[in-house]
Design a protein around this motif. Structure first.
Motif, PDB file in Angstrom:
ATOM      1  N   ILE A  53      42.033  35.897  40.813  1.00  0.00           N
ATOM      2  CA  ILE A  53      42.054  35.186  42.084  1.00  0.00           C
ATOM      3  C   ILE A  53      42.839  36.042  43.062  1.00  0.00           C
ATOM      4  O   ILE A  53      43.988  36.416  42.798  1.00  0.00           O
ATOM      5  N   ASN A  54      42.194  36.391  44.171  1.00  0.00           N
ATOM      6  CA  ASN A  54      42.806  37.241  45.199  1.00  0.00           C
ATOM      7  C   ASN A  54      43.396  38.521  44.619  1.00  0.00           C
ATOM      8  O   ASN A  54      44.491  38.958  44.973  1.00  0.00           O
ATOM      9  N   GLY A  55      42.642  39.140  43.718  1.00  0.00           N
ATOM     10  CA  GLY A  55      43.035  40.433  43.177  1.00  0.00           C
ATOM     11  C   GLY A  55      44.043  40.393  42.054  1.00  0.00           C
ATOM     12  O   GLY A  55      44.418  41.444  41.520  1.00  0.00           O
ATOM     13  N   LYS A  56      44.501  39.221  41.662  1.00  0.00           N
ATOM     14  CA  LYS A  56      45.500  39.094  40.599  1.00  0.00           C
ATOM     15  C   LYS A  56      44.839  38.543  39.334  1.00  0.00           C
ATOM     16  O   LYS A  56      44.132  37.534  39.384  1.00  0.00           O
ATOM     17  N   LEU A  57      45.119  39.194  38.195  1.00  0.00           N
ATOM     18  CA  LEU A  57      44.558  38.731  36.933  1.00  0.00           C
ATOM     19  C   LEU A  57      45.204  37.409  36.534  1.00  0.00           C
ATOM     20  O   LEU A  57      46.418  37.306  36.404  1.00  0.00           O
ATOM     21  N   VAL A  58      44.381  36.392  36.355  1.00  0.00           N
ATOM     22  CA  VAL A  58      44.866  35.086  35.910  1.00  0.00           C
ATOM     23  C   VAL A  58      44.839  35.026  34.388  1.00  0.00           C
ATOM     24  O   VAL A  58      45.798  34.624  33.748  1.00  0.00           O
ATOM     25  N   ARG A  59      43.718  35.449  33.806  1.00  0.00           N
ATOM     26  CA  ARG A  59      43.626  35.519  32.352  1.00  0.00           C
ATOM     27  C   ARG A  59      42.411  36.356  31.960  1.00  0.00           C
ATOM     28  O   ARG A  59      41.477  36.525  32.745  1.00  0.00           O
ATOM     29  N   GLU A  60      42.451  36.855  30.739  1.00  0.00           N
ATOM     30  CA  GLU A  60      41.309  37.577  30.204  1.00  0.00           C
ATOM     31  C   GLU A  60      40.273  36.582  29.692  1.00  0.00           C
ATOM     32  O   GLU A  60      40.599  35.424  29.412  1.00  0.00           O
ATOM     33  N   LEU A  61      39.039  37.052  29.563  1.00  0.00           N
ATOM     34  CA  LEU A  61      37.940  36.191  29.124  1.00  0.00           C
ATOM     35  C   LEU A  61      37.239  36.812  27.924  1.00  0.00           C
ATOM     36  O   LEU A  61      37.169  38.041  27.813  1.00  0.00           O
ATOM     37  N   PRO A  62      36.683  35.979  27.041  1.00  0.00           N
ATOM     38  CA  PRO A  62      36.025  36.508  25.845  1.00  0.00           C
ATOM     39  C   PRO A  62      34.626  37.057  26.094  1.00  0.00           C
ATOM     40  O   PRO A  62      34.112  37.843  25.314  1.00  0.00           O
ATOM     41  N   ASN A  63      33.993  36.638  27.197  1.00  0.00           N
ATOM     42  CA  ASN A  63      32.625  37.075  27.499  1.00  0.00           C
ATOM     43  C   ASN A  63      32.510  37.492  28.953  1.00  0.00           C
ATOM     44  O   ASN A  63      33.273  37.046  29.802  1.00  0.00           O
ATOM     45  N   THR A  64      31.522  38.334  29.229  1.00  0.00           N
ATOM     46  CA  THR A  64      31.252  38.733  30.610  1.00  0.00           C
ATOM     47  C   THR A  64      31.039  37.498  31.480  1.00  0.00           C
ATOM     48  O   THR A  64      31.643  37.360  32.545  1.00  0.00           O
ATOM     49  N   THR A  65      30.156  36.608  31.049  1.00  0.00           N
ATOM     50  CA  THR A  65      29.982  35.306  31.694  1.00  0.00           C
ATOM     51  C   THR A  65      30.359  34.254  30.659  1.00  0.00           C
ATOM     52  O   THR A  65      29.691  34.138  29.631  1.00  0.00           O
TER      53      THR A  65
END
Length: 461
Positions: free
Chosen positions: A117-129
Motif C-alpha cells: 500500500i503506497n509503496g510499503k510492503l504490508v505482507r508477503e503472499l503465497p500466490n501471484t493472485t
C-alpha cells in the motif's frame, strides 16, 4: 476482515466457516475445529453439525458467487488495473502502482512480491493472485487505508480458477505469452484460453493495453485497445540506449514524442515501462506528468537486480521461463564487455517440457553456465538437472546441484568486464525441498560472499 473463513485456524467467534475441498486438503475435516473456535455458521457439501449449516453442491463455487454478489459492490468506488501475461507482470504492475503514488494518488499492489500500500510492503503472499477470499480481504484492507487504485497481477491460474470473480478492471494489459505452466494447462491453447478470460473482467469503457509485438496480441484486442511496440503501435519506442545502471528510451505517444531515462536495464523493461505508462495514461493522467515520474521509479526486488562485486556485476533475476532466460541474457550481453556467466535451474513438480529448452538457451547465449537446483520440491533434483542437460549441445557448462556452491563458483569465476546472472528465484528467500521451505536468498549469498572476501582482505593487510 470479512467474517468468512476457509482456514479453521483463522476462525474467530461469530465467523462463517466454508469447508473447501481442495486438491490436497479437505476443509470438511476441520469443521469441528472451526466450531470449537467459534464458528456460528457452516457451509459444507455434506454432513450434519451442531450449528446452523448450509449444504451446497460445491463450496468453492458457493464462495465465489457469495463474495461476488454480497461484497463486490463495496468496491464500486475503486479503480482496478490488471496485468496478465507470462513475463513482465510484476515489473509492470509495480511501476504502475509507483507512478500513481508519485502522481499523488493512493494505490495498492497485489502480486508476486507481496501486498503493498503506497509503496510499503504490508505482507508477503503465497500466490501471484491470491485465492478469492484472501483477495477480497486485501482489497477491503487497502480501501480502509485510503487506497483508490488497486493494481493487480492476474495469473492464468487465477483466471482459470475464478479467483477474481466480482472484480472488473478499468484498465488492463497483456504483456506476452510464452511457454510456462504447462504442468497445469497442458497445452499452449489452454494456457491462452485462460489468459483471454481477463477480457470478461473489463468494464464497458475499459482500455486494454496490448504488446503488439507478441504473436498472440490479436487475441487480446478490444474496441478500446492501445498497442505497445518497437517502432510501431500507439506507444512505440523508436530507440533505446542501455548502460550499466539504466536505459534511455526515445518513444512516441500517439502524435507526441518523448525521451526518458529509466533505472532499469534490458529491452523487455522498455516494454514493461511503456505498458505501465499506457495503463496510467488510460486512466486520464497527463502523459507528460507520467513521464516526469520515470526517474523516481525502481525495478522490483529480484528483477534484474544489480549487485556490485568488486567492480563486476552480479545480477539476481526471477527469469524461470525459456523466453525470460533468453531475453535477460541477450539484454545483458549488450552492456557486458567480458563474459556472461549464468547460474540457472528448473523447478520440480512444474512443466518438465521447458527444461531442455532452457538448458539449450542458457548454453547457446552464455559463455559459461552452471546448472543447479531451483525449488526441486518433491522431484529428484538430479533427474531435473538431467532433463535440463538433455537440451544442451555445447560443453560450456558444469552441474552443481547445491545452489549455494553454484553461486559461489560463479562469483569466483568473475573477471573484469564479466556479468554473472543468477536466475530463477529473484525475490524468493527460500528453497522448497520436498514439501518444506528452507531459507535461501540468492542476494544474501552474493552479499555474504562479498563480506567474506572483505574480511579475507583485511586479514592479509
Amino acid at each position: 476482515m470479512l467474517k468468512i473463513k476457509t482456514n479453521s485456524k483463522e476462525v474467530k467467534e461469530g465467523d462463517t466457516f466454508v469447508a473447501i475441498k481442495g486438491y490436497t486438503v479437505d476443509g470438511h475435516k476441520y469443521i469441528d475445529e472451526a466450531i470449537k473456535k467459534g464458528a456460528k455458521f457452516i457451509v459444507a457439501e455434506h454432513g450434519s453439525y451442531s450449528v446452523p449449516t448450509l449444504i451446497v453442491p460445491d463450496t468453492t463455487e458457493y464462495l465465489k458467487n457469495h463474495l461476488k454478489e454480497e461484497y463486490s459492490k463495496d468496491f464500486a468506488d475503486l479503480k482496478f488495473i490488471g496485468i496478465t501475461g507470462t513475463n513482465g507482470k510484476t515489473t509492470t504492475a509495480l511501476l504502475t502502482s509507483e507512478t500513481l503514488n508519485e502522481l499523488g494518488e493512493s494505490s495498492a499492489y497485489i502480486g508476486t512480491v507481496g501486498f503493498y500500500i503506497n509503496g510499503k510492503l504490508v505482507r508477503e503472499l503465497p500466490n501471484t493472485t491470491p485465492d478469492i477470499l484472501t483477495l477480497y480481504n486485501l482489497i477491503y484492507e487497502a480501501k480502509e487505508k485510503g487506497a483508490k487504485y488497486i493494481v493487480m497481477e492476474v495469473s492464468s491460474h487465477a483466471l482459470a480458477l475464478g479467483r477474481i470473480e466480482g472484480i472488473s478492471f478499468d484498465s488492463a494489459a497483456f504483456t506476452n505469452l510464452t511457454e510456462d505452466h504447462l504442468d497445469y494447462h497442458k497445452t499452449m491453447e489452454e494456457y491462452l484460453k485462460a489468459k483471454k478470460k481477463i477480457l470478461t473482467h473489463l468494464k464497458p469503457d475499459a482500455t486494454m493495453i496490448v504488446n503488439g509485438d507478441d504473436e498472440h496480441a490479436k487475441n487480446f484486442e478490444t474496441d478500446k485497445t492501445i498497442k505497445i511496440g518497437n517502432k510501431k503501435g500507439d506507444i512505440a519506442f523508436l530507440d533505446y540506449e542501455p548502460d550499466t545502471t539504466g536505459t534511455k528510451i526515445w518513444f512516441k505517444y500517439f502524435d507526441r514524442q518523448f525521451g526518458v531515462r529509466t533505472n532499469m536495464l534490458c529491452e523487455f523493461n522498455v516494454y514493461n515501462y511503456l505498458t505501465s505508462l499506457g495503463l496510467v495514461t488510460s486512466l486520464g493522467f497527463d502523459p507528460k506528468k507520467v513521464v516526469s515520474c520515470a526517474a523516481k521509479l525502481n525495478p522490483p526486488k529480484g528483477r534484474n537486480e544489480v549487485i556490485n562485486v568488486n567492480g563486476n556485476r552480479a545480477i539476481v533475476d526471477y527469469a524461470h521461463t525459456p523466453d525470460a532466460v533468453q531475453k535477460i541474457i541477450e539484454s545483458n550481453r549488450e552492456v557486458t564487455t567480458g563474459r556472461i556467466i549464468t547460474v540457472v535451474g528448473c523447478g520440480g513438480n512444474r512443466d518438465p517440457l521447458k527444461r531442455p529448452i532452457m538448458g539449450n538457451i542458457a548454453t547457446e547465449l552464455s559463455d559459461i553456465v552452471i546448472f543447479t537446483d531451483d525449488n526441486p520440491r518433491e522431484e529428484d533434483d538430479i533427474a531435473i538437472l538431467k532433463d535440463i542437460v538433455e537440451g544442451v549441445s555445447k560443453d560450456n557448462y558444469i552441474v552443481e546441484p547445491d545452489r549455494r556452491k553454484a553461486i559461489i563458483s560463479g562469483l569466483n569465476m568473475l573477471k573484469p568486464g564479466d556479468t554473472l546472472l543468477i536466475l530463477g528465484k529473484g525475490h524468493e528467500d527460500y528453497q522448497i525441498i520436498g514439501k518444506e521451505k528452507h531459507h535461501f536468498s540468492d542476494r544474501e549469498e552474493v552479499e555474504n560472499y562479498i563480506k567474506s572476501n572483505d574480511k579475507d582482505k583485511n586479514k592479509t593487510i
